[in-house]
Design a protein around this motif. Structure first.
Motif, PDB file in Angstrom:
ATOM      1  N   LEU A   1       0.827  -1.210   0.000  1.00  0.00           N
ATOM      2  CA  LEU A   1       0.000   0.000   0.000  1.00  0.00           C
ATOM      3  C   LEU A   1       0.861   1.260   0.000  1.00  0.00           C
ATOM      4  CD1 LEU A   1      -2.856  -0.950   2.512  1.00  0.00           C
ATOM      5  CD2 LEU A   1      -2.951  -0.904   0.015  1.00  0.00           C
ATOM      6  N   ASN A   2       1.909   1.265   0.817  1.00  0.00           N
ATOM      7  CA  ASN A   2       2.776   2.446   0.861  1.00  0.00           C
ATOM      8  C   ASN A   2       3.415   2.704  -0.498  1.00  0.00           C
ATOM      9  OD1 ASN A   2       2.236   2.973   3.542  1.00  0.00           O
ATOM     10  ND2 ASN A   2       4.003   1.810   4.297  1.00  0.00           N
ATOM     11  N   ASP A   3       3.828   1.645  -1.169  1.00  0.00           N
ATOM     12  CA  ASP A   3       4.410   1.802  -2.498  1.00  0.00           C
ATOM     13  C   ASP A   3       3.374   2.327  -3.486  1.00  0.00           C
ATOM     14  OD1 ASP A   3       6.537   1.253  -4.576  1.00  0.00           O
ATOM     15  OD2 ASP A   3       4.936  -0.072  -5.304  1.00  0.00           O
ATOM     16  N   PHE A   4       2.150   1.807  -3.390  1.00  0.00           N
ATOM     17  CA  PHE A   4       1.108   2.235  -4.320  1.00  0.00           C
ATOM     18  C   PHE A   4       0.748   3.705  -4.080  1.00  0.00           C
ATOM     19  CE2 PHE A   4      -3.187   2.632  -6.028  1.00  0.00           C
ATOM     20  CZ  PHE A   4      -3.056   1.976  -7.245  1.00  0.00           C
ATOM     21  N   VAL A   5       0.672   4.117  -2.818  1.00  0.00           N
ATOM     22  CA  VAL A   5       0.350   5.513  -2.503  1.00  0.00           C
ATOM     23  C   VAL A   5       1.409   6.448  -3.080  1.00  0.00           C
ATOM     24  CG1 VAL A   5       0.199   7.179  -0.609  1.00  0.00           C
ATOM     25  CG2 VAL A   5      -1.035   5.018  -0.463  1.00  0.00           C
ATOM     26  N   SER A   6       2.651   6.015  -3.075  1.00  0.00           N
ATOM     27  CA  SER A   6       3.719   6.874  -3.616  1.00  0.00           C
ATOM     28  C   SER A   6       3.556   7.092  -5.114  1.00  0.00           C
ATOM     29  CB  SER A   6       5.086   6.253  -3.321  1.00  0.00           C
ATOM     30  OG  SER A   6       5.296   5.076  -4.098  1.00  0.00           O
ATOM     31  N   ARG A   7       2.771   6.232  -5.759  1.00  0.00           N
ATOM     32  CA  ARG A   7       2.571   6.347  -7.205  1.00  0.00           C
ATOM     33  C   ARG A   7       1.141   6.754  -7.574  1.00  0.00           C
ATOM     34  NH1 ARG A   7       2.437   1.715  -9.134  1.00  0.00           N
ATOM     35  NH2 ARG A   7       2.693   0.364  -7.310  1.00  0.00           N
ATOM     36  N   LEU A   8       0.360   7.176  -6.586  1.00  0.00           N
ATOM     37  CA  LEU A   8      -1.024   7.576  -6.867  1.00  0.00           C
ATOM     38  C   LEU A   8      -1.073   8.770  -7.818  1.00  0.00           C
ATOM     39  CD1 LEU A   8      -3.094   7.493  -3.548  1.00  0.00           C
ATOM     40  CD2 LEU A   8      -3.570   6.235  -5.644  1.00  0.00           C
ATOM     41  N   PRO A   9      -1.995   8.756  -8.771  1.00  0.00           N
ATOM     42  CA  PRO A   9      -2.153   9.928  -9.638  1.00  0.00           C
ATOM     43  C   PRO A   9      -2.617  11.135  -8.824  1.00  0.00           C
ATOM     44  CG  PRO A   9      -3.345   8.013 -10.500  1.00  0.00           C
ATOM     45  CD  PRO A   9      -2.920   7.672  -9.121  1.00  0.00           C
ATOM     46  N   PRO A  10      -2.233  12.324  -9.202  1.00  0.00           N
ATOM     47  CA  PRO A  10      -2.728  13.524  -8.517  1.00  0.00           C
ATOM     48  C   PRO A  10      -4.260  13.554  -8.554  1.00  0.00           C
ATOM     49  CG  PRO A  10      -0.945  14.084 -10.022  1.00  0.00           C
ATOM     50  CD  PRO A  10      -1.301  12.654 -10.299  1.00  0.00           C
ATOM     51  N   GLY A  11      -4.857  13.932  -7.430  1.00  0.00           N
ATOM     52  CA  GLY A  11      -6.306  14.025  -7.367  1.00  0.00           C
ATOM     53  C   GLY A  11      -6.996  12.765  -6.893  1.00  0.00           C
ATOM     54  N   VAL A  12      -6.228  11.727  -6.554  1.00  0.00           N
ATOM     55  CA  VAL A  12      -6.802  10.490  -6.029  1.00  0.00           C
ATOM     56  C   VAL A  12      -6.256  10.252  -4.627  1.00  0.00           C
ATOM     57  CG1 VAL A  12      -7.091   7.997  -6.327  1.00  0.00           C
ATOM     58  CG2 VAL A  12      -6.978   9.501  -8.336  1.00  0.00           C
ATOM     59  N   SER A  13      -7.136   9.937  -3.685  1.00  0.00           N
ATOM     60  CA  SER A  13      -6.696   9.602  -2.335  1.00  0.00           C
ATOM     61  C   SER A  13      -7.053   8.150  -2.039  1.00  0.00           C
ATOM     62  CB  SER A  13      -7.350  10.519  -1.301  1.00  0.00           C
ATOM     63  OG  SER A  13      -8.757  10.314  -1.257  1.00  0.00           O
TER      64      SER A  13
END
Length: 530
Positions: free
Chosen positions: A237-249
């Motif tokens: 999850l931490n890795d995925f959050v680091s790659r989240l597109p702007p505007g998505v939480s």
């Protein structure tokens, strides 16, 4: 979370109380001001919620209003920044309202609106903006229409008509009929004043909710249910959050009491296409067998429908045992009325299975009828089991009869308290202790209290019970997910050693598989000492 209800003890007439609490005098909003229209048209629309009431802080009343506000405002594209719960104190309310008004697009207050001495919200809001209270003739007219034309101007009943000088009285629109609202609601600047009584607050808000809608953005969410513990996927999850597109939480919410998933992952964005594509990316990043795709959060609502489908599915291994159990139960309901039957319920897996079956049949054949539950309390009950029993009673909207003592004395008490009950439906299976030779309808012995025991699950196996519960997403006691396979009291029950997983070398902690993963049903009572 919930809100306060005030009881008007000073008014002897119940009719008068109902009139005083009627929607006609509910302080609510009406026509949107130029300010609110402009605010809702901006890209960032925020809200602060103030729950007012000593009784909430003293745990005398539960607060549901903040949950309602947050839910509805999220649907409208409004970001709730803060929820505050404060006492019925003039200066505290005034300070909080003033602060919230400066920080948020909209402010919603709940509670402290009424005729009694501790209803000070209107006065406090006036103080927040340095405004005197004035008797509003339109509100006063409505109150006199319902409470009597002879009300004196200084009467306590007209306290609701004294509102801040700049307050607006407007009218909403009924959300279903589209008809104009009949009753006014008050707003002062960007502060909207609601009563504490939940159904009045909800009715008032829903008539004017569209004026708060963010016309530029709305929130779109996608939810993934994962059956892994949060610590097992935290690095992913931490890795995925680091790659989240702007505007998505991304929010991660563990649930330690859910039997079917461990973590709820919620993606939120104002871009619907983006949040859907991000969900697909996250799903592909999770272990392939960890995502729950067809979860039914409320199996009790569709119990009859699912029962009919299972009975018709000849390919299902559950069809035959369910058909036999339903035959016994149908025979039971032909012999006895619903009021003459109760269901023995100690929270175990077998009686949980039986309860859902009975509920499905009643839902299909006797809509709106409910069977009584009988809990015989004769052991030291696990706290988790007590929690589950209470949650089950609430989930199925049932009446629970709690009787202390052993089985025989409990039946004696049941007969004295409920002489109309003639049959007790039980989740006994043929391999349970002392169950050999029993028939589906088994009268108690002559020297016992006279009841007929109805036993629909006699031919069900351990694994049949678990296949039923798991395939229909029927909630069961969480202890079964923690290594217990047969549960009595905490003085005579331990985890089943057959479910022990070798210690994790990194933590040194013992871990147990859930009960439904027990390989051999002969080991079901491992850990029971009775």
């Amino acid at each position: 979370m919930h809100v306060t209800r005030r009881y008007l003890r000073n008014y002897p007439s119940p009719g008068l109380r109902r009139q005083l609490l009627a929607p006609s005098i509910t302080i609510a909003l009406s026509q949107a001001s130029a300010f609110s229209m402009a605010a809702a048209a901006s890209k960032s629309v925020t809200a602060g919620i103030i729950i007012i009431g000593d009784e909430v802080l003293k745990a005398q009343t539960k607060d549901t209003n903040s949950h309602f506000f947050c839910s509805r405002l999220n649907e409208l594209g409004v970001t709730v920044e803060r929820v505050s719960v404060i006492p019925d104190r003039l200066e505290t309310i005034a300070d909080e309202v003033r602060s919230f008004s400066e920080r948020y697009t909209f402010v919603f207050t709940s509670g402290g609106v009424g005729p009694t001495h501790d209803d000070v919200t209107l006065e406090a809001i006036g103080r927040a903006f340095s405004e005197p209270l004035v008797l509003h003739p339109e509100v006063a007219g409505l109150l006199r229409r319902y409470l009597g034309e002879g009300l004196a101007t200084d009467s306590a009943q007209l306290k609701l008509a004294r509102i801040p000088e700049s307050a607006q009285l407007n009218y909403g629109v009924h959300p279903r009929t589209g008809e104009p609202g009949k009753y006014p609601v008050v707003s002062v600047r960007n502060v909207y004043i609601f009563p504490g009584i939940p159904f009045l607050l909800q009715r008032s808000f829903n008539t004017i909710s569209e004026r708060f809608r963010n016309s530029v953005d709305s929130f779109h969410t996608e939810t993934i249910l994962c059956d892994r513990d949060e610590f097992q996927i935290v690095d992913l999850l931490n890795d995925f959050v680091s790659r989240l597109p702007p505007g998505v939480s991304l929010g991660s919410y563990p649930d330690y009491f859910n039997n079917f998933y461990r973590v709820k992952l919620v993606l939120t964005s104002t871009d619907s296409d983006l949040v859907v594509s991000t969900r697909s990316q996250l799903e592909s990043s999770l272990p392939s067998d960890s995502v729950l795709r067809d979860f039914e959060p409320h199996p009790e609502r569709c119990a009859a429908e699912r029962l009919v489908a299972l009975l018709a599915d000849e390919s299902s291994e559950l069809a035959a045992p369910i058909r036999r159990a339903v035959s016994v139960l149908s025979d039971c309901f032909s012999r006895y009325s619903v009021d003459e039957i109760c269901l023995g319920f100690n929270g175990g897996k077998d009686c949980t299975t039986l309860l859902h079956l009975v509920h499905a049949i009643l839902q299909r054949d006797f809509p709106h009828r409910r069977i009584k539950l009988l809990q015989i309390v004769n052991e030291e009950v696990f706290p988790e089991m007590e929690y589950f029993i209470d949650a089950t009673v609430s989930r199925y909207s049932l009446e629970l009869i709690r009787v202390a003592g052993d089985y025989r004395s409990a039946l004696t008490t049941l007969g004295l308290r409920h002489p109309g009950i003639r049959a007790v439906v039980m989740g006994t299976r043929g391999r349970d202790p002392h169950s050999a030779g029993l028939q589906p309808f088994a009268p108690t012995d002559p020297d016992w209290p006279q009841f007929v025991r109805v036993l629909p699950l006699l031919d069900w196996s351990y694994h049949t019970v678990w296949a039923f519960l798991r395939s229909l997403y029927v909630p069961y006691c969480v202890l079964y997910d923690r290594g217990f396979t047969s549960i009595g009291g905490y003085g005579n029950t331990e985890r089943n050693a057959k479910l022990l997983v070798p210690s994790d070398s990194s933590t040194g902690m013992a871990r147990y598989k859930p009960a439904y993963q027990l390989d051999c049903s002969d080991d079901e009572r491992e850990g029971r000492d009775d």
